[in-house]
Design an enzyme around this catalytic site. Structure first.
Site, short mmCIF file in Angstrom:
data_model
loop_
_atom_site.label_atom_id
_atom_site.label_comp_id
_atom_site.label_asym_id
_atom_site.label_seq_id
_atom_site.Cartn_x
_atom_site.Cartn_y
_atom_site.Cartn_z
N THR A 23 0.84 -1.19 0.00
CA THR A 23 0.00 0.00 0.00
C THR A 23 0.88 1.24 0.00
O THR A 23 2.05 1.19 0.40
CB THR A 23 -0.92 0.02 1.24
OG1 THR A 23 -1.78 1.16 1.16
CG2 THR A 23 -0.11 0.10 2.52
N ASN A 43 -0.91 3.95 1.19
CA ASN A 43 -1.81 4.68 2.08
C ASN A 43 -1.11 4.91 3.41
O ASN A 43 -0.86 3.97 4.17
CB ASN A 43 -3.11 3.87 2.27
CG ASN A 43 -4.14 4.60 3.10
OD1 ASN A 43 -3.84 5.15 4.16
ND2 ASN A 43 -5.37 4.60 2.62
N ASP A 47 -7.42 -6.16 2.11
CA ASP A 47 -8.51 -5.53 1.38
C ASP A 47 -9.63 -5.40 2.38
O ASP A 47 -10.06 -6.38 3.00
CB ASP A 47 -8.94 -6.34 0.17
CG ASP A 47 -9.73 -5.48 -0.81
OD1 ASP A 47 -9.23 -4.40 -1.18
OD2 ASP A 47 -10.85 -5.86 -1.18
N PHE A 72 -9.44 7.54 8.25
CA PHE A 72 -9.53 7.75 6.81
C PHE A 72 -10.73 6.97 6.29
O PHE A 72 -11.40 6.26 7.05
CB PHE A 72 -8.24 7.31 6.10
CG PHE A 72 -7.85 5.88 6.35
CD1 PHE A 72 -8.24 4.87 5.49
CD2 PHE A 72 -7.09 5.52 7.47
CE1 PHE A 72 -7.89 3.55 5.72
CE2 PHE A 72 -6.74 4.20 7.71
CZ PHE A 72 -7.14 3.22 6.83
N ARG A 95 -9.51 -4.23 10.93
CA ARG A 95 -8.09 -4.47 10.64
C ARG A 95 -7.34 -4.84 11.90
O ARG A 95 -6.46 -5.71 11.90
CB ARG A 95 -7.48 -3.24 9.98
CG ARG A 95 -6.08 -3.48 9.43
CD ARG A 95 -5.57 -2.28 8.65
NE ARG A 95 -6.37 -2.04 7.46
CZ ARG A 95 -7.22 -1.01 7.31
NH1 ARG A 95 -7.37 -0.13 8.28
NH2 ARG A 95 -7.90 -0.88 6.20
#
Length: 221
Positions: free
Chosen positions: A14, A16, A76, A157, A186
């Site tokens: 990622t 991010n 994901d 986010f 997560r």
């Protein structure tokens, strides 16, 4: 492969920064060095066209591992809303369009939920840990909540400002990293990773390809 006496190097598939910070915080204290794609040169972008979170997580992890030659971790994650038949689901990051930002996605979700009484939702996460040979491990996590009527909070986010967690009586965007890590989808998936980390390191020793050394016989410069 490097000696397991040293921290194992993983690539987070990622760019991010919010997600990277969250994962690093959750795995702090474990014998692992986490890099993300910004630590490497440009590599092709993975098209996330899987039908499930599992499909996309594995696709990102396995591709990154093959390209960089290191074990890779990809997740994901997405928002699943009961009243919207599971939307936005795997399209969570691009719900309002391919180039949509968080604000646009949140605005579309509020528009879709206008006047809807059943606001039950869940964040779901699938984590895939893959090696260059294609072998992978999978971990899952889920957090149930409801969609708020209006955004609240400045942290996090994605859909965090709209995802209200009854257990904390706050939206995800109102939680600090530690609070969010305790209950997030997560965070729960990563806790499963952390519980099995010794087994994961053993699995890596078995499945990571070993670089072979060849003797140079004449003509070498």
């Amino acid at each position: 492969m490097q000696s397991m006496d040293k921290p194992a190097v993983f690539v987070l598939a990622t760019r991010n920064s919010g997600k990277t910070e969250e994962i690093r915080a959750l795995l702090k204290g474990y014998p692992v060095e986490l890099k993300n794609l910004d630590d490497f040169g440009p590599i092709p972008e993975v098209i996330e066209d899987g039908e499930t979170f599992d499909d996309n997580a594995y696709k990102k992890a396995s591709f990154t591992a093959r390209v960089l030659g290191l074990p890779a971790i990809a997740d994901d994650s997405g928002l699943v809303v009961e009243a919207l038949n599971g939307e936005p689901g795997v399209y969570s990051a691009r719900y309002a369009g391919e180039d949509a930002d968080d604000a646009a996605n949140n605005a579309k979700l509020l528009e879709q939920m206008a006047g809807v009484e059943d606001r039950r939702a869940a964040f779901q996460c699938v984590i895939s840990i893959a090696v260059p040979t294609g072998a992978a491990l999978t971990y899952e996590g889920r957090c149930d909540g409801v969609i708020a009527q209006t955004p609240s909070g400045e942290g996090g986010f994605g859909y965090d400002p709209l995802f209200y967690c009854p257990d904390k009586e706050k939206t995800f965007a109102e939680l600090n990293l530690e609070e969010k890590g305790e209950i997030s989808h997560r965070g729960r998936a990563l806790k499963e990773v952390a519980k099995e980390f010794d087994k994961i390191l053993t699995w890596l020793e078995i499945h990571m390809p070993v670089q072979e050394r060849f003797e140079c016989k004449g003509g070498c410069s």
